[in-house]
Design a protein around this motif. Structure first.
Motif, PDB file in Angstrom:
ATOM      1  N   VAL A 118      73.495  35.113  83.128  1.00 49.26           N
ATOM      2  CA  VAL A 118      73.803  33.856  82.442  1.00 49.26           C
ATOM      3  C   VAL A 118      75.260  33.827  82.009  1.00 49.26           C
ATOM      4  O   VAL A 118      75.966  32.819  82.182  1.00 49.26           O
ATOM      5  CB  VAL A 118      72.863  33.651  81.238  1.00 49.26           C
ATOM      6  N   ARG A 119      75.744  34.932  81.461  1.00 49.32           N
ATOM      7  CA  ARG A 119      77.154  34.987  81.051  1.00 49.32           C
ATOM      8  C   ARG A 119      78.078  34.799  82.252  1.00 49.32           C
ATOM      9  O   ARG A 119      79.110  34.115  82.170  1.00 49.32           O
ATOM     10  CB  ARG A 119      77.448  36.315  80.351  1.00 49.32           C
ATOM     11  N   GLU A 120      77.719  35.411  83.360  1.00 52.61           N
ATOM     12  CA  GLU A 120      78.536  35.324  84.566  1.00 52.61           C
ATOM     13  C   GLU A 120      78.658  33.886  85.062  1.00 52.61           C
ATOM     14  O   GLU A 120      79.763  33.407  85.365  1.00 52.61           O
ATOM     15  CB  GLU A 120      77.922  36.214  85.650  1.00 52.61           C
ATOM     16  N   VAL A 121      77.530  33.174  85.149  1.00 53.86           N
ATOM     17  CA  VAL A 121      77.587  31.817  85.676  1.00 53.86           C
ATOM     18  C   VAL A 121      78.181  30.850  84.650  1.00 53.86           C
ATOM     19  O   VAL A 121      78.839  29.873  85.025  1.00 53.86           O
ATOM     20  CB  VAL A 121      76.207  31.338  86.168  1.00 53.86           C
ATOM     21  N   ALA A 122      77.980  31.110  83.375  1.00 53.84           N
ATOM     22  CA  ALA A 122      78.598  30.256  82.350  1.00 53.84           C
ATOM     23  C   ALA A 122      80.115  30.320  82.446  1.00 53.84           C
ATOM     24  O   ALA A 122      80.815  29.297  82.357  1.00 53.84           O
ATOM     25  CB  ALA A 122      78.126  30.681  80.961  1.00 53.84           C
ATOM     26  N   GLU A 123      80.622  31.528  82.656  1.00 47.41           N
ATOM     27  CA  GLU A 123      82.073  31.689  82.809  1.00 47.41           C
ATOM     28  C   GLU A 123      82.559  30.998  84.079  1.00 47.41           C
ATOM     29  O   GLU A 123      83.578  30.299  84.074  1.00 47.41           O
ATOM     30  CB  GLU A 123      82.409  33.177  82.860  1.00 47.41           C
ATOM     31  N   ARG A 131      72.654  29.322  74.769  1.00 48.57           N
ATOM     32  CA  ARG A 131      71.217  29.066  74.682  1.00 48.57           C
ATOM     33  C   ARG A 131      70.777  28.346  75.943  1.00 48.57           C
ATOM     34  O   ARG A 131      71.503  27.503  76.477  1.00 48.57           O
ATOM     35  CB  ARG A 131      70.894  28.230  73.440  1.00 48.57           C
ATOM     36  N   PHE A 132      69.613  28.705  76.419  1.00 47.46           N
ATOM     37  CA  PHE A 132      69.103  28.135  77.662  1.00 47.46           C
ATOM     38  C   PHE A 132      67.583  28.074  77.579  1.00 47.46           C
ATOM     39  O   PHE A 132      66.974  28.531  76.598  1.00 47.46           O
ATOM     40  CB  PHE A 132      69.559  28.975  78.866  1.00 47.46           C
ATOM     41  N   ALA A 133      66.964  27.472  78.583  1.00 52.38           N
ATOM     42  CA  ALA A 133      65.509  27.446  78.681  1.00 52.38           C
ATOM     43  C   ALA A 133      65.073  28.455  79.733  1.00 52.38           C
ATOM     44  O   ALA A 133      65.805  28.730  80.686  1.00 52.38           O
ATOM     45  CB  ALA A 133      65.009  26.055  79.053  1.00 52.38           C
TER      46      ALA A 133
END
Length: 285
Positions: A118-123, A131-133
């Motif tokens: 998640v951190r990788e794609v957010a960047e 926060r995500f589902a």
């Protein structure tokens, strides 16, 4: 095609083909043994901020593509990107199929691995996905509810589909049947208040009654006392999980889908309805 330096025009075209819409499969930077793909709404390419849904495959692993494509229209019209992690069978060379469902396998922590993805794609997409589902069906339902127990503060919703075995919020039993030893096993203290703030859906077909794959027996990898106490069938076990969550103050929407057996595609509309309701309330607030 090569990966040689490209012109700005070629770079933009490649991004549109491979990084937006239904994407290619990427290896995770922090551990390339694991992969993921996404559906990224085209508006992200124009700088739009969107929410994130993580959709987790079951034991057969093929559903990651069905989820990416099955949620794509929902994502486009509701400003939601979809991340589908891929946790291969036998990643430690032993042929094991179910490690990801229980969060830890040898030195692998699947919950932390997902957070890295998640951190990788957010960047990469310049998004705030702190926060995500999370949604999962069958083996993915295992993952989804256990991830919610361990990391509720990262979630704006959780949809748990047809989990074959469930972890109840029982402080008198050890993981995976209960949560007594979370601190020793994961270095995590159960945050009841944070979980109570997460809207939760549990969804299962009323004809999802086969038990051959979900009945634990002595000698099995995940056998422990109490392994079958939540019920015999998936609907029974999910009812037990819902009762356990509700006792902890969690608001649970329970969808028992008539005439449906163990069929992930036939529950997706219920999941989309739930997520749309949560998004409306969240964005309205």
């Amino acid at each position: 095609m090569t990966d040689a330096p490209a012109t700005p025009e070629a770079t933009a075209r490649a991004r549109a083909i491979y990084d937006l819409g239904p994407t290619v499969i990427f290896s995770c930077r922090s551990d390339p043994r694991f992969q993921y793909c996404l559906y990224v709404p085209p508006q992200v390419g124009k700088g739009r901020k969107v929410d994130l849904l993580v959709a987790v495959h079951g034991t057969g692993r093929t559903s990651f593509l069905e989820f990416r494509d099955g949620f794509s229209e929902f994502g486009k019209w509701n400003d939601v990107a979809v991340l589908c992690p891929i946790f291969p069978v036998g990643v430690r060379g032993d042929g094991a199929r179910s490690g990801y469902k229980y969060m830890a396998e040898g030195d692998i922590r699947y919950d932390l691995l997902l957070l890295e993805m998640v951190r990788e794609v957010a960047e990469k997409y310049d998004q705030d996905w702190s926060r995500f589902a999370v949604f999962g069906f069958s083996g993915g339902g295992h993952f989804a509810h256990r991830f919610a127990i361990l990391h509720p503060q990262t979630l704006w919703a959780a949809s748990i589909g047809a989990a074959g075995s469930v972890t109840l919020l029982d402080a008198d039993k050890n993981w995976w049947v209960g949560i007594r030893d979370l601190r020793e096993r994961f270095g995590i203290t159960f945050d009841r208040e944070a979980l109570a703030k997460v809207p939760v859906q549990m969804v299962v077909g009323d004809a999802d009654l086969e038990t051959w794959e979900i009945t634990h027996k002595p000698g099995g990898t995940y056998w422990m006392e109490g392994a079958n106490d939540a019920g015999a069938t998936r609907p029974e076990r999910l009812r037990s999980l819902a009762a356990s969550f509700e006792k902890a103050g969690v608001s649970v929407r329970f969808d028992l889908v008539p005439g449906v057996s163990h069929d992930r595609i036939k529950v997706l509309d219920r999941v989309k309805d739930f997520l749309a309701d949560v998004l409306r309330a969240r964005r309205g607030a």
